[in-house]
Design an enzyme around this catalytic site. Structure first.
Site, PDB file in Angstrom:
ATOM      1  N   CYS A   1      23.905  19.177  29.386  1.00 50.61           N
ATOM      2  CA  CYS A   1      22.690  19.448  28.616  1.00 50.61           C
ATOM      3  C   CYS A   1      21.513  19.798  29.521  1.00 50.61           C
ATOM      4  CB  CYS A   1      22.327  18.232  27.762  1.00 50.61           C
ATOM      5  SG  CYS A   1      23.488  17.926  26.419  1.00 50.61           S
TER       6      CYS A   1
ATOM      7  N   SER B   1      18.684  13.819  38.496  1.00 50.96           N
ATOM      8  CA  SER B   1      18.758  13.805  37.046  1.00 50.96           C
ATOM      9  C   SER B   1      17.377  13.684  36.421  1.00 50.96           C
ATOM     10  CB  SER B   1      19.632  12.629  36.570  1.00 50.96           C
ATOM     11  OG  SER B   1      20.958  12.790  37.019  1.00 50.96           O
TER      12      SER B   1
ATOM     13  N   GLU C   1      20.687   7.957  36.380  1.00 52.57           N
ATOM     14  CA  GLU C   1      21.517   7.870  35.176  1.00 52.57           C
ATOM     15  C   GLU C   1      22.995   8.031  35.526  1.00 52.57           C
ATOM     16  OE1 GLU C   1      23.202  10.450  33.564  1.00 52.57           O
ATOM     17  OE2 GLU C   1      22.501  12.236  34.611  1.00 52.57           O
TER      18      GLU C   1
ATOM     19  N   GLN D   1      30.285  13.577  34.441  1.00 54.36           N
ATOM     20  CA  GLN D   1      30.308  15.017  34.185  1.00 54.36           C
ATOM     21  C   GLN D   1      30.844  15.791  35.385  1.00 54.36           C
ATOM     22  OE1 GLN D   1      26.180  15.190  33.183  1.00 54.36           O
ATOM     23  NE2 GLN D   1      26.524  14.943  30.990  1.00 54.36           N
TER      24      GLN D   1
ATOM     25  N   ASN E   1      29.237  12.774  16.467  1.00 57.26           N
ATOM     26  CA  ASN E   1      29.967  11.587  16.913  1.00 57.26           C
ATOM     27  C   ASN E   1      30.772  11.859  18.170  1.00 57.26           C
ATOM     28  OD1 ASN E   1      32.517  12.779  15.804  1.00 57.26           O
ATOM     29  ND2 ASN E   1      31.432  12.435  13.873  1.00 57.26           N
TER      30      ASN E   1
ATOM     31  N   GLU F   1      30.554  12.169  22.528  1.00 57.23           N
ATOM     32  CA  GLU F   1      30.166  11.159  23.508  1.00 57.23           C
ATOM     33  C   GLU F   1      28.675  10.867  23.460  1.00 57.23           C
ATOM     34  OE1 GLU F   1      30.936   8.207  25.959  1.00 57.23           O
ATOM     35  OE2 GLU F   1      32.476   9.526  25.117  1.00 57.23           O
TER      36      GLU F   1
END
Length: 409
Positions: free
Chosen positions: A50, A107, A112, A118, A188, A190
């Site tokens: 993202c 991040s 995080e 990822q 719904n 991750e």
């Protein structure tokens, strides 16, 4: 061998620009296969989250390669103006970036945990599509190792930070108490599950949407209620806060759905998707406050983290040194092997005449030569690799070059 990467992230581009270059898991696999077909590229990995999109490639040193042009071809984008949003890195600069990234130091929310997962997922996807090579394989594995060490030896955050945790914290600072609030999470996957869990932990009453055709086999956090995705607009007016976090290419909440909607109270909408889940125009309606991925940033590093940041930097430097020592050795191995073969052949030629004068039969002579060859190879390896460990890199390369000239024809 050269390691190259290009990247775009939350610091360099707004969410709508990042969305243009984002990949789904399926599309990333297909794109890596196409990229691997480019002449001179030995391996490639795509990291798409993202907050960022990165393309990594290992390729020939003399190859003129524009990863940005490769990306535009993959995404069918013909506008060069977007290139200013990207940063390019090679070799040590690229590796350092990845090691710091895996440790959570780059991040949106410092320290995080999700980026480490990822990065591992990106490597696994490249393995599944046979697009990684030994250089990128080792680089990404060692970056993950560095990230784990930072997490355990120099933690930069407490608990399980994520954008939704930062959002809850931000709202709390603004006097918005989550306890007892009616919340809906659209999605719904991750990120949706993390959001639902975070809201529940903050004391909210949480309902999660599920697609009707999947409603019987979807796991949602314990304690959450569920409704079908198609019922989201019926439930929305009852909500205090709605989070949308899907991988859908289409808006889950569109402007037209709100035009005749009567809200029972003011509502907070949080869009955690890239591309966006919530059409930006929805934020213009009275009583609606809309946040997106870029709304929650840590503007400055807390003073208490400075010591751990320095420790994290030491971990990164140590891991980088180890990686490049491996890489240098990897690229020298064929040269060392050739020196060893030439030296063994030279030795064999020198002992053949004395062997001819012995009383040994041919089979025994062959066994002796094979044993001598093996021993000779081990001695040469030991000498060369011990030399590598005892002198600086420049001196060792000069030694290797000198030995190569010994057997030049």
């Amino acid at each position: 061998m050269t390691i190259s990467m290009i990247g775009i992230d939350h610091d360099r581009a707004p969410v709508d620009i990042r969305a243009l270059f984002a990949f789904t898991k399926k599309n990333a696999g297909e794109a890596m296969e196409k990229l691997k077909e480019t002449a001179g590229i030995h391996g490639c990995i795509i990291l798409s989250t993202c907050n960022r999109l990165e393309i990594w490639a290992s390729h020939e040193d003399d190859q003129e390669l524009s990863l940005y042009q490769c990306l535009c071809q993959l995404k069918n984008i013909q506008d060069d103006s977007y290139e200013s949003y990207f940063v390019s890195r090679t070799d040590r600069e690229a590796a350092e970036h990845l090691f710091y990234l895996a440790g959570g130091l780059k991040s949106q929310i410092l320290g995080e945990d999700q980026i480490l997962t990822q990065i591992k997922d990106a490597l696994n996807l490249a393995r599944e599509h046979f697009t990684t090579d030994s250089t990128l394989e080792v680089l990404f594995r060692m970056a993950v190792t560095a990230g784990k060490k930072i997490k355990t030896e120099a933690p930069l955050a407490h608990g399980n930070p994520s954008v939704i945790h930062q959002a809850v914290s931000h709202l709390k600072e603004q006097g918005y108490d989550m306890h007892g609030k009616i919340c809906m999470v659209i999605g719904n996957g991750e990120m949706g599950k993390v959001a639902a869990q975070a809201l529940m932990e903050a004391g909210a009453d949480v309902t999660v949407t599920v697609r009707q055709y999947r409603s019987g086999m979807v796991n949602i956090p314990f304690g959450c209620k569920r409704i079908n995705y198609g019922e989201r607009m019926d439930y929305l007016p009852k909500c205090d806060l709605v989070v949308s976090a899907t991988a859908s290419p289409n808006f889950t909440l569109r402007e037209e759905l709100f035009e005749n909607l009567e809200l029972e109270k003011s509502i907070v909408l949080i869009d955690l998707a890239v591309p966006r889940d919530i059409e930006p125009e929805v934020g213009k309606f009275e009583g609606i406050t809309l946040f997106d991925m870029d709304s929650f940033r840590m503007e400055e590093t807390p003073a208490e983290l400075q010591e751990n940041l320095e420790a994290a930097g030491m971990i990164v430097r140590d891991q980088m040194d180890e990686f490049f020592k491996w890489l240098d050795g990897k690229e020298l191995i064929p040269r060392i092997q050739e020196i060893k073969e030439n030296a063994v052949n030279d030795f064999n030629l020198r002992i053949m005449k004395p062997l001819k004068n012995t009383q040994m039969d041919e089979q025994e002579k062959e066994k002796l030569i094979n044993a001598v060859d093996t021993a000779m190879g081990k001695v040469i390896n030991k000498m060369l690799f011990a030399l590598r460990d005892s002198v600086n890199e420049k001196a060792f390369l000069e030694c290797v070059a000198g030995l190569e000239k010994t057997y030049e024809k």
